[in-house]
Write a protein that holds these residues in place. Sequence first.
Motif, PDB file in Angstrom:
ATOM      1  N   LYS A  22       0.836  -1.206   0.000  1.00 57.91           N
ATOM      2  CA  LYS A  22       0.000   0.000   0.000  1.00 57.91           C
ATOM      3  C   LYS A  22       0.867   1.251   0.000  1.00 57.91           C
ATOM      4  O   LYS A  22       0.662   2.164  -0.797  1.00 57.91           O
ATOM      5  N   ASN A  23       1.878   1.288   0.882  1.00 56.53           N
ATOM      6  CA  ASN A  23       2.649   2.526   1.058  1.00 56.53           C
ATOM      7  C   ASN A  23       3.656   2.756  -0.049  1.00 56.53           C
ATOM      8  O   ASN A  23       4.222   3.843  -0.155  1.00 56.53           O
ATOM      9  N   TYR A  96       1.196  13.729  -0.855  1.00 56.40           N
ATOM     10  CA  TYR A  96       2.280  13.357  -1.770  1.00 56.40           C
ATOM     11  C   TYR A  96       2.157  14.066  -3.131  1.00 56.40           C
ATOM     12  O   TYR A  96       3.093  14.029  -3.928  1.00 56.40           O
ATOM     13  N   ASN A 124       4.892  19.673   8.589  1.00 57.18           N
ATOM     14  CA  ASN A 124       5.872  20.774   8.581  1.00 57.18           C
ATOM     15  C   ASN A 124       7.141  20.425   7.825  1.00 57.18           C
ATOM     16  O   ASN A 124       7.709  21.252   7.112  1.00 57.18           O
ATOM     17  N   LEU A 125       7.582  19.166   7.928  1.00 57.22           N
ATOM     18  CA  LEU A 125       8.834  18.772   7.236  1.00 57.22           C
ATOM     19  C   LEU A 125       8.643  18.810   5.719  1.00 57.22           C
ATOM     20  O   LEU A 125       9.559  19.163   4.969  1.00 57.22           O
ATOM     21  N   SER A 162      11.469  11.131   8.093  1.00 59.34           N
ATOM     22  CA  SER A 162      10.055  11.124   7.700  1.00 59.34           C
ATOM     23  C   SER A 162       9.897  10.456   6.339  1.00 59.34           C
ATOM     24  O   SER A 162      10.475  10.922   5.349  1.00 59.34           O
ATOM     25  N   VAL A 163       9.086   9.394   6.301  1.00 59.43           N
ATOM     26  CA  VAL A 163       8.834   8.699   5.026  1.00 59.43           C
ATOM     27  C   VAL A 163       8.214   9.670   4.034  1.00 59.43           C
ATOM     28  O   VAL A 163       8.735   9.892   2.938  1.00 59.43           O
ATOM     29  N   THR A 303       6.550   0.656  13.264  1.00 61.74           N
ATOM     30  CA  THR A 303       5.448   1.165  14.091  1.00 61.74           C
ATOM     31  C   THR A 303       4.120   0.597  13.588  1.00 61.74           C
ATOM     32  O   THR A 303       3.199   0.356  14.378  1.00 61.74           O
ATOM     33  N   ILE A 326       8.070   6.375  17.499  1.00 57.16           N
ATOM     34  CA  ILE A 326       7.696   7.234  16.370  1.00 57.16           C
ATOM     35  C   ILE A 326       6.407   7.985  16.660  1.00 57.16           C
ATOM     36  O   ILE A 326       6.323   9.200  16.515  1.00 57.16           O
ATOM     37  N   TYR A 327       5.374   7.249  17.060  1.00 56.33           N
ATOM     38  CA  TYR A 327       4.089   7.877  17.413  1.00 56.33           C
ATOM     39  C   TYR A 327       3.846   7.633  18.896  1.00 56.33           C
ATOM     40  O   TYR A 327       3.817   6.483  19.327  1.00 56.33           O
TER      41      TYR A 327
HETATM   42  C1  EPZ Z   1       4.255   6.692   6.584  1.00 50.66           C
HETATM   43  O1  EPZ Z   1       3.487   7.759   7.099  1.00 50.66           O
HETATM   44  C2  EPZ Z   1       3.295   5.527   6.428  1.00 50.66           C
HETATM   45  N1  EPZ Z   1       2.234   5.898   5.490  1.00 50.66           N
HETATM   46  C3  EPZ Z   1       2.676   5.160   7.781  1.00 50.66           C
HETATM   47  O2  EPZ Z   1       1.885   3.990   7.584  1.00 50.66           O
HETATM   48  C4  EPZ Z   1       3.797   4.839   8.773  1.00 50.66           C
HETATM   49  O3  EPZ Z   1       3.227   4.615  10.048  1.00 50.66           O
HETATM   50  C5  EPZ Z   1       4.793   6.002   8.843  1.00 50.66           C
HETATM   51  O4  EPZ Z   1       5.285   6.316   7.518  1.00 50.66           O
HETATM   52  C6  EPZ Z   1       5.996   5.680   9.730  1.00 50.66           C
HETATM   53  O5  EPZ Z   1       6.668   4.557   9.226  1.00 50.66           O
HETATM   54  C7  EPZ Z   1       2.503   5.917   4.165  1.00 50.66           C
HETATM   55  O6  EPZ Z   1       3.609   5.612   3.734  1.00 50.66           O
HETATM   56  C8  EPZ Z   1       1.381   6.303   3.266  1.00 50.66           C
HETATM   57  P1  EPZ Z   1       6.409   9.896   8.746  1.00 50.66           P
HETATM   58  P2  EPZ Z   1       4.119   9.260   7.157  1.00 50.66           P
HETATM   59  O7  EPZ Z   1       6.415  11.185   8.039  1.00 50.66           O
HETATM   60  O8  EPZ Z   1       4.971   9.479   5.960  1.00 50.66           O
HETATM   61  C9  EPZ Z   1       6.638  13.054  12.227  1.00 50.66           C
HETATM   62  C10 EPZ Z   1      -0.026   2.641   7.678  1.00 50.66           C
HETATM   63  O9  EPZ Z   1      -0.543   2.091   8.676  1.00 50.66           O
HETATM   64  N2  EPZ Z   1       6.475  14.062  11.173  1.00 50.66           N
HETATM   65  O10 EPZ Z   1       7.529   8.908   8.506  1.00 50.66           O
HETATM   66  O11 EPZ Z   1       3.018  10.189   7.431  1.00 50.66           O
HETATM   67  C11 EPZ Z   1       5.393  12.220  12.430  1.00 50.66           C
HETATM   68  O12 EPZ Z   1       4.489  12.867  13.297  1.00 50.66           O
HETATM   69  C12 EPZ Z   1       0.469   4.070   7.779  1.00 50.66           C
HETATM   70  O13 EPZ Z   1       0.170   2.091   6.574  1.00 50.66           O
HETATM   71  C13 EPZ Z   1       6.597  15.400  11.500  1.00 50.66           C
HETATM   72  O14 EPZ Z   1       6.830  15.764  12.656  1.00 50.66           O
HETATM   73  O15 EPZ Z   1       5.040   9.125   8.459  1.00 50.66           O
HETATM   74  C14 EPZ Z   1       5.955  10.950  13.035  1.00 50.66           C
HETATM   75  O16 EPZ Z   1       6.172  11.128  14.415  1.00 50.66           O
HETATM   76  C15 EPZ Z   1       0.072   4.705   9.097  1.00 50.66           C
HETATM   77  N3  EPZ Z   1       6.462  16.326  10.524  1.00 50.66           N
HETATM   78  C16 EPZ Z   1       7.313  10.809  12.353  1.00 50.66           C
HETATM   79  O17 EPZ Z   1       7.615  12.100  11.805  1.00 50.66           O
HETATM   80  C17 EPZ Z   1       6.220  15.988   9.211  1.00 50.66           C
HETATM   81  O18 EPZ Z   1       6.135  16.875   8.341  1.00 50.66           O
HETATM   82  C18 EPZ Z   1       7.333   9.824  11.212  1.00 50.66           C
HETATM   83  O19 EPZ Z   1       6.259  10.154  10.326  1.00 50.66           O
HETATM   84  C19 EPZ Z   1       6.098  14.621   8.903  1.00 50.66           C
HETATM   85  C20 EPZ Z   1       6.241  13.670   9.904  1.00 50.66           C
END
Ligand code: EPZ
Length: 420
Positions: A22-23, A96, A124-125, A162-163, A303, A326-327
């Motif tokens: 999915k991701n 995206y 924000n990132l 951040s992914v 996570t 992470i969360y």
């Molecule tokens: C991706 O979300 C995945 N979704 C999530 O999967 C997954 O839980 C997450 O990565 C972590 O691995 C997709 O790929 C579509 P992040 P994403 O940016 O990109 C913080 C599922 O169940 N952050 O890596 O949104 C954020 O709050 C989903 O399939 C900022 O602070 O995750 C978190 O604590 C749920 N500012 C950490 O970074 C930002 O601008 C990692 O988030 C972006 C993120």
Amino acid sequence: MDKFVIRGGNPLHGTVRISGAKNASLALMPATLLASGTFELRNTPILRDVNTMAVLLRSMGIASERKEHTLTLDTSGINNFEAPYEHVKKMRASVYVLGPLIARYGRAKVSLPGGCAWGPRPVNLHIEAMRRLGADIELREGYIFAHAEKLIGARIHFDVSSVGATGNAMMAAVLARGTTLIENAAIEPEITQLAEFLVSMGATIGGIGTNRIEIEGVQELHPTEVDTIPDRIEAGTFLVAAALCGGTATLTHVIPDHLAAVTAKLEDAGAKVTADQTTVTVTAPSTITSVDVTAHIYPGFPTDMQAQWTALMSVAAGTSVVTDSIYFDRFKHIPEMIRLGADIEVKDNAAIIRGVQRLTGAKVMSTDLRASASLILAGLVAEGTTEVLRVYHLDRGYEAIEKKLSLLGADIQRVAGEEF
Ligand code: EPZ
């Protein structure tokens, strides 16, 4: 809204084919905005989130057609640069489209994602990365308004891995003028596949698969095709299901390397795991050993698997701690688990789980995708009948999960119907 009715106690035996990730799809689909023509995305999973992304792209003028697991996208008719709230509120990954739209058209209007069942999940990132590349970004009325004559390559250093922000930065930088360096980039397999996809479109990217990515902007990109990587979270969910329910299950069409953190922990819990190039087989232990887990960025324990691990630990011998680095509040499934008889206490960003002899079936409510998966797993091993309500959460990220589990011997039915 549909529900699942599960009668617990059956061991799982047999073979199940894992779907595309999915991701990965949710990143590959918006990446097609970067070039004009027809793209073929094979092994695309049949999921609500993929449909949501297709609807969003269609609202921007992208035609899409699905034949089984092959999704064809035609981007020659793009006529709209907006991702409105009604789409973005359903799925955060809609953000995206921001990077590709600014890179190719110099403009974008994308709704801020708002919260989700757990966490504020800011962007924000993403926004800072666009600004580093020279975009003019304004936040008003719940939207991101972005403009850029031409993006200029820059150094982007992410404080937090951040992914999504890594994906957006890469998709913006490939058409920027000059060199972009992305430091502390995410190295999740879905991001690696996105980078390879961009290269196959004609992009120049170095450091793929590492957290230091160097991009030389090019004038233009062209359409391409791709085989989507397998879904490591769906695979991990089925591995945990087999370890939990007893029996032996084989998963096909997987990349075992992507599952290393999960299979290592399953061995610590007493399961037997074997693998070859594209399959993984797990045999359940007679007694589940309690094992602590902390969710980290890749290649750490995902996570997206911590709720499923909690289900396994809820009937393990002893006490374990599941922490999410992470969360900090991804524990909405815990109150529902407790209704099934689990003994769990949440403290800050950790769940302390005291294994119990057995869980007992009950009606439980899904709150988000992976929480719902953990309730299904608990229901598979609980005594009696468990009803998991609002399974539309599951349909977002698991293709025909009840059919796949039934193939392995689980007693699970989907009951369509009114509000439960
Ligand atoms: C991706 O979300 C995945 N979704 C999530 O999967 C997954 O839980 C997450 O990565 C972590 O691995 C997709 O790929 C579509 P992040 P994403 O940016 O990109 C913080 C599922 O169940 N952050 O890596 O949104 C954020 O709050 C989903 O399939 C900022 O602070 O995750 C978190 O604590 C749920 N500012 C950490 O970074 C930002 O601008 C990692 O988030 C972006 C993120």
